[in-house]
Design a protein around this motif. Sequence first.
Motif, PDB file in Angstrom:
ATOM      1  N   UNK B  53       0.845  -1.200   0.000  1.00  6.98           N
ATOM      2  CA  UNK B  53       0.000   0.000   0.000  1.00  6.98           C
ATOM      3  C   UNK B  53       0.878   1.247   0.000  1.00  6.98           C
ATOM      4  N   UNK B  54       1.932   1.197   0.798  1.00  4.02           N
ATOM      5  CA  UNK B  54       2.821   2.342   0.900  1.00  4.02           C
ATOM      6  C   UNK B  54       3.551   2.591  -0.418  1.00  4.02           C
ATOM      7  N   UNK B  55       3.999   1.471  -1.018  1.00  2.08           N
ATOM      8  CA  UNK B  55       4.724   1.609  -2.283  1.00  2.08           C
ATOM      9  C   UNK B  55       3.801   2.149  -3.371  1.00  2.08           C
ATOM     10  N   UNK B  56       2.522   1.772  -3.249  1.00  2.76           N
ATOM     11  CA  UNK B  56       1.549   2.241  -4.241  1.00  2.76           C
ATOM     12  C   UNK B  56       1.448   3.764  -4.181  1.00  2.76           C
ATOM     13  N   UNK B  57       1.444   4.296  -2.969  1.00  2.00           N
ATOM     14  CA  UNK B  57       1.300   5.751  -2.896  1.00  2.00           C
ATOM     15  C   UNK B  57       2.569   6.457  -3.367  1.00  2.00           C
ATOM     16  N   UNK B  58       3.723   5.795  -3.211  1.00  2.00           N
ATOM     17  CA  UNK B  58       4.950   6.386  -3.770  1.00  2.00           C
ATOM     18  C   UNK B  58       4.873   6.424  -5.293  1.00  2.00           C
TER      19      UNK B  58
END
Lengths: 368, 471, 291
Positions: B53-58
């Motif tokens: 999820x975090x990588x998606x927002x990056x």
Amino acid sequence: MLELHDLGVALDGRPVLRGLTLSVAAGERVVIAGPSGSGKSTLLRAIAGLSPVQSGEIRLDGRPVQALPPGQRDVAMMFQSYALFPHLSVLENLCFGLRARGMARRDAEDRARAAAHTLDLTPLLARRPRELSGGERQRVALTRALLREPKALLLDEPLSSLDTQLRVRARAEILKAHAGSRAAMLLVTHDQSEAMALADRLGVLHEGRLLQLAPPRTVYAEPANLFVARFLGQPAMNTLEVQLALDGGLWWGDQQLSRRLSPAPAAAGRRLVLGLRPEHLSLPGSRWAQDDPQQATLQATVEQVEPLGEQQIVWLQAGGQRLAARAEPELRVGRGVSLPLRLALGRASWFDPDSGEALSPVRHAGPA
Amino acid sequence: MSASCLSRAALALLLPLSLAACGRGGSSGAETAAPAATGKATVVKLQVFGDTAELKSYRELIGAYEAAHPGEKVELLPVGKQADHMAKLSTAFAAGNPPDLFILNFRRFGQFAAKDVLLPLGPAMSASGQFKEEEFYAPAVEAFRYREQLMCLPQNVSSLVIYYNRALFKQYGVPEPQPGWTYFKDLIPAARLLTRDLDGDKRNDIHGVGLDPLLIRLAPFIWGMGGELVDDLQAPSTLTLDRGPALLGLNAVKLLISRYRVTPRLIEYQAENNDARFARGALGMLFQSRRYTATLRELEGQGKGLDWDVAPLPRLQQEVGVLHADAYCMARASRQPQAAQRFVAYALSEAGQSILAKSGRTVPSRKTVAHSPAFLDPTQKPAHAQVFLDAIPTLRRTPNVAVWHEIESKADVLLEEWFYEPPLPGESDLEGADTVLVARQIRDATRPLLAEDLAREQARKAPPPAAGGAP
Amino acid sequence: MNRLRAFLHHWHWTLPGLLLLALLLGLPALMALPLAFSDFDGLHPPRAVGLGNLAKAWNDPLFWTALGNSLTVAAWSVPLRLLLALGLALLLHRPRRGVGLLRAAALAPSLTPDIAWALLWLWILNPLYGPFAWLLGAFGIAPDIWLTDAVAARRVLALIGLWLLGELVVVLIAARKEIPAELYDLSAVEGASAFTVFRRLTLPMLLPVLLLLACRDAALSFQTSFTPALIITKGGPQFGTLLLPLYVYQNGFEYLRFGYAAALALAMFAVTLLMIAVQLFWLRRWTRLGG
């Protein structure tokens, strides 16, 4: 006393031994010879208990043993490879069986040393098998097999891994080692000279059947059938397909070999196979020519000569067939020469061409 | 013939590698590569860690940046776990090929800052007007200052808060946490009310509170009782957990398990960690940072959501929180510092910060975004997101010495053991003899590390002309 | 030239493999050697410190703890694993129905990526929900003993390592098949019991192979125990499963002490060499005595 009665053995559902009946008396040496695949090793393994028996009976001194595990049968076996433990010394190898049966180390070693003395193994006792020559290994294996004083001694091709030179000596060692033993000795080999030399009685095994069992001379001189006839002897027995004419004359193709044979081996008008060992064919001038009342003569051409030192084998061509004759080494034979070959018909063996069975009344020392 | 053929093949195989090895040895790390003004479109490499999820927002952030700035390219180098992120980063530096930009947590920041391999982003971007310090929360900014230089620019300013399961509170008639609540008078009674053995097997099925016994989690207790972690935040020479007030803070935590038994025992903790236990609805309260919000939101997305909210840390003697912050750092060796700085400027702008804030994972470091609906979205849990912002003025931080991470990992082993061990035989839990013992153990185990660090630091400062001589 | 050709004739099958090994393992290992004598954090150029790192290791209690732990785990797992592998090999060497499946099962853990089976073990060992806890409970042992007791944790680690016996089983099956069948026939005819056959024939014949495997396994166990120590016990409790490779890894990749880590690795290498030397000494003695 080892007795086999109507023994049947199958491996993987394929019959290997069929209806084998045989007995070996205490102290007697019986040799079973046969080509590879005839079931020789299986026979020994069945007796030792290493291969399961499907039918029949194995008795040792009257006691049926076929249901017993190998260790309880009181047989000893000497394997083709000698099966010496590479990590044990000669002495330890000798003691293995006695120790396995719970004998104290000291007693076992005393017995092993005594036995080793007979076959001159004493200086080798501390060595390991890989430090021994082939002949020494064979003697160790033989000594080990006899050390337990088994009721039966089974030897599987004991000489096959030795050089030709050593074999003759090793044969003598076997005879010497067994001489003082009461063990019924059964030896299998594919080597006919070994078989002849060692046997009190010689049996020929073919496709799981025992074809003949008799003293070696008898088996050689009066083979029970064509297979036995061709298996023993080097070169093999010459065989000619012949016909008995109505007048008693013996014809080979369009050549008459004899006007009249007495006694006639079979009824007149029959086809026969005539078997003659190479020593029964003699070349003109040979001192080895045999006196025989029923000499026949055949014109033959010398094709090849094999000087073997103590004798020579002369290969001849007659009527489109190769024949072997034995002669003394001094006799001069020229290649390509046509000469009259003499056949000692009185010593011939006669066989039925269809069944291969011997026709002449042979003394067949079969099952007792 | 085959011999020469083979040896030639062997040589051909060996050669590039040995050259590479030589190259690696020669240009390791510290040299400053001159920025190559190529003019062509350059690719800025950004290494980050985080879950999907975090990588998606990056990725979303990068997409938005590239859309807004045609010609700019940013390549994301994603890593799953922080430990692997650090390993990859350090080997990349060792190989002389670090990414242009990367995220560093403030507790790991010292490891790199001390080595002089970071290009101080603060001065560079302040000078170009791309960064204005006053627009960001001061505690986050201060955490990344090293020897008076602002090395990295904070991306977020998270902190430790209490997550609580509202449904459980309602079910057992426990009053919900109020601002200004205290540890002993409010949290512990609530935890005791929440701790339940539902099936009567003498084993608690619901626990009042969960707290991972790590130094970073225990720090606010130590500070809250008036204690200190180290003797000097700028140049620490020893840990000071064994001094009076700090011991009281540690002991206050230990009481959760030794006296009140409101937290999972070791076997339960090992079988299921506190995060999972809370997510399952079997934990009344949990000490956690902002990142956990995203986990809970994700569960909601899967229809396994809880009725939950956040509350401020309960007060001991002083109101204090512990800073959690990550920042964008830039390698000195970067070949395209300008392009990299342009991306950082965007990532820290209102647009950039809003994108990451929406993931729920971060508390934005830019004040305006923190107060915007991107963070305080009333339609999203937690209802009291303001708690994170209210805590900011009270935040304190750990020292940023190079060995800090190693100190924590050494201390954590001892602390975990201390927390779950029963009190020493014959000792009352209130006297905390075992607490004194562990505090001394930690002090002694970490002192050589700090001494080594201090010596290195002094060696750097002291010899004025003959730097880089033989040892 | 002739000698070279003879050399190549003997070696040309193994040469590519050896080259690859030299490239991927030997060269980096060689390059790590100077690192052991320098202070290197990956960020600054390495600084020579002579024997400083080794002296530091000598005075580092955690190094000695880790070394002791590694040796203890090896001392438990190597003999047990060999024993288990020997038992399995003797059970599985004869072609029988279903034996292929069992052999594959014995080999499977060695072929699984260690991270995968480490995670599986994590579940098996879960103190509340795992089957191991249930088993321990059935014997009246606290199911979380391996989480609290360093000795128990090391045994658990050794136990986990037991499952990596596939290659040993394969080698031992091959070695067992190499023993001439006639020796077993002879033993049967001579009336040797199963125990005597094992003690006087099978064991001594397999001994050189067993010793060689023990050497290899001891060296390897330093490495194979790394993943479970990292994933499952995480070095704890009380540093009880802090194994040497784990400590090397932590120093190198977590604390950026590459120089110190290289020195520790060098020490580990020396210990491994020592262990192998001791075992080879015994192997030599045995093979000189034995077949």
